[in-house]
Design a protein around this motif. Sequence first.
Motif, PDB file in Angstrom:
ATOM      1  N   ALA A 102       0.829  -1.215   0.000  1.00 23.01           N
ATOM      2  CA  ALA A 102       0.000   0.000   0.000  1.00 23.01           C
ATOM      3  C   ALA A 102       0.857   1.256   0.000  1.00 23.01           C
ATOM      4  O   ALA A 102       1.956   1.288   0.557  1.00 23.01           O
ATOM      5  CB  ALA A 102      -0.933  -0.002   1.211  1.00 23.01           C
ATOM      6  N   ASN A 103       0.322   2.296  -0.650  1.00 21.73           N
ATOM      7  CA  ASN A 103       0.928   3.623  -0.623  1.00 21.73           C
ATOM      8  C   ASN A 103       0.047   4.625   0.096  1.00 21.73           C
ATOM      9  O   ASN A 103       0.494   5.701   0.451  1.00 21.73           O
ATOM     10  CB  ASN A 103       1.162   4.123  -2.062  1.00 21.73           C
ATOM     11  CG  ASN A 103       2.630   4.216  -2.388  1.00 21.73           C
ATOM     12  OD1 ASN A 103       3.463   4.108  -1.501  1.00 21.73           O
ATOM     13  ND2 ASN A 103       2.930   4.414  -3.660  1.00 21.73           N
ATOM     14  N   HIS A 104      -1.202   4.268   0.271  1.00 21.07           N
ATOM     15  CA  HIS A 104      -2.226   5.155   0.825  1.00 21.07           C
ATOM     16  C   HIS A 104      -2.645   4.627   2.196  1.00 21.07           C
ATOM     17  O   HIS A 104      -2.792   3.420   2.391  1.00 21.07           O
ATOM     18  CB  HIS A 104      -3.429   5.178  -0.132  1.00 21.07           C
ATOM     19  CG  HIS A 104      -4.351   6.327   0.080  1.00 21.07           C
ATOM     20  ND1 HIS A 104      -5.256   6.372   1.116  1.00 21.07           N
ATOM     21  CD2 HIS A 104      -4.526   7.476  -0.619  1.00 21.07           C
ATOM     22  CE1 HIS A 104      -5.945   7.495   1.051  1.00 21.07           C
ATOM     23  NE2 HIS A 104      -5.535   8.191  -0.001  1.00 21.07           N
ATOM     24  N   TRP A 105      -2.842   5.550   3.147  1.00 21.16           N
ATOM     25  CA  TRP A 105      -3.187   5.126   4.497  1.00 21.16           C
ATOM     26  C   TRP A 105      -4.525   4.389   4.546  1.00 21.16           C
ATOM     27  O   TRP A 105      -4.690   3.462   5.338  1.00 21.16           O
ATOM     28  CB  TRP A 105      -3.237   6.332   5.437  1.00 21.16           C
ATOM     29  CG  TRP A 105      -1.913   6.739   5.978  1.00 21.16           C
ATOM     30  CD1 TRP A 105      -1.253   7.912   5.769  1.00 21.16           C
ATOM     31  CD2 TRP A 105      -1.065   5.949   6.816  1.00 21.16           C
ATOM     32  NE1 TRP A 105      -0.046   7.904   6.419  1.00 21.16           N
ATOM     33  CE2 TRP A 105       0.101   6.713   7.083  1.00 21.16           C
ATOM     34  CE3 TRP A 105      -1.161   4.674   7.372  1.00 21.16           C
ATOM     35  CZ2 TRP A 105       1.137   6.254   7.870  1.00 21.16           C
ATOM     36  CZ3 TRP A 105      -0.122   4.199   8.159  1.00 21.16           C
ATOM     37  CH2 TRP A 105       1.005   4.987   8.403  1.00 21.16           C
ATOM     38  N   LEU A 106      -5.477   4.765   3.711  1.00 21.00           N
ATOM     39  CA  LEU A 106      -6.773   4.089   3.719  1.00 21.00           C
ATOM     40  C   LEU A 106      -6.660   2.652   3.221  1.00 21.00           C
ATOM     41  O   LEU A 106      -7.348   1.758   3.724  1.00 21.00           O
ATOM     42  CB  LEU A 106      -7.781   4.872   2.864  1.00 21.00           C
ATOM     43  CG  LEU A 106      -8.318   6.177   3.483  1.00 21.00           C
ATOM     44  CD1 LEU A 106      -9.312   6.840   2.542  1.00 21.00           C
ATOM     45  CD2 LEU A 106      -8.944   5.918   4.850  1.00 21.00           C
TER      46      LEU A 106
END
Length: 344
Positions: free
Chosen positions: A23-27
Amino acid sequence: MPTMALLMITFGITFSTMTVITANHWLMAWLGLELNMISILPLITKQKHPRSTEAATKYFLTQATASSIMLFSSTLNAWQTGTWDITQLNNELSCILMISALAMKMGAAPLHFWLPEVLQGTTLNVALLITTWQKLAPITLLYMISNHMQMETTLLIGTLSILIGGWGGINQTQLRKMMAYSSIAHLGWTMTAISIAPNIALLNIIIYMIISTPVFLLLATTSTKTLQTTTTIWSFSPAAATLLTFLLLSMAALPPLAGFTPKLLIMDKMIMHKLTPAATALALFSLLSLIFYLRTTYLMGSTIPPTTTQTTALWRLKTNHNQLMTALAPSALFNITIMPALMV
């Protein structure tokens, strides 16, 4: 458990961990952790027993609380910096909250209260899963934000984990709880090094997983759940008792076994960063863990002939220990030879 259900659970646990790692996005990371939590709950509750239900409830509530803190931290950081990128956790309060949330998910002190109780309420195989695979996703997130961590925060969590892990394990006669406190102590070394030497911290947790996996498998195969039953292992499987002794001594960081290698590297890095008093304190606190490891190995060796066992041998299922020893031979070789190889 039906085969199809087991396949779905295995896929869910694997896919969720891979989602967090990539993942690159916190969500997306939050979504992966939530899926990971939901996937393992059926395994914890597989036993039809009140303790397993209690363990699953504690696990769910703790993980849900940590996920809430994690989501709040990432939202606060996005509000302040305008980005949801995992590697851009620039807000100081968000970073502290994120470290606390991930420490709660892994079971690091002082947010460790759930781990011994959950492991005691599950089988040894599920306990192995919780103490190894379930730590991969939070450790990866900590590794990705290591550049923004404050050394004081991680050092405090690491010191408390090593101290509580050693102190709590001394009082245990249940091996699952003892291994839970052992996991807390090893996690303390990782938290200590994550901000000053992330690669060594990653090496430490990987070596712990490689060593603890055969320990749990041996305990599960020999139906060993308490310190009392360790005295009967030698009577029906000397090879299992010997291998388990080496593995426990390696977890105790006794040189020249594999478990000593990352501890030595971590203390070396701490001294290079002018943290000699903290490194000395950690080395002294780790002696608490050494006590219950040595106690366990002493009990296993106390019934070697000509000494006879003083306890009644429990009824056990017949298992093929030769196949088990063949499967665990590479781990034993790694455990014994890695330290001399690094010294050369």
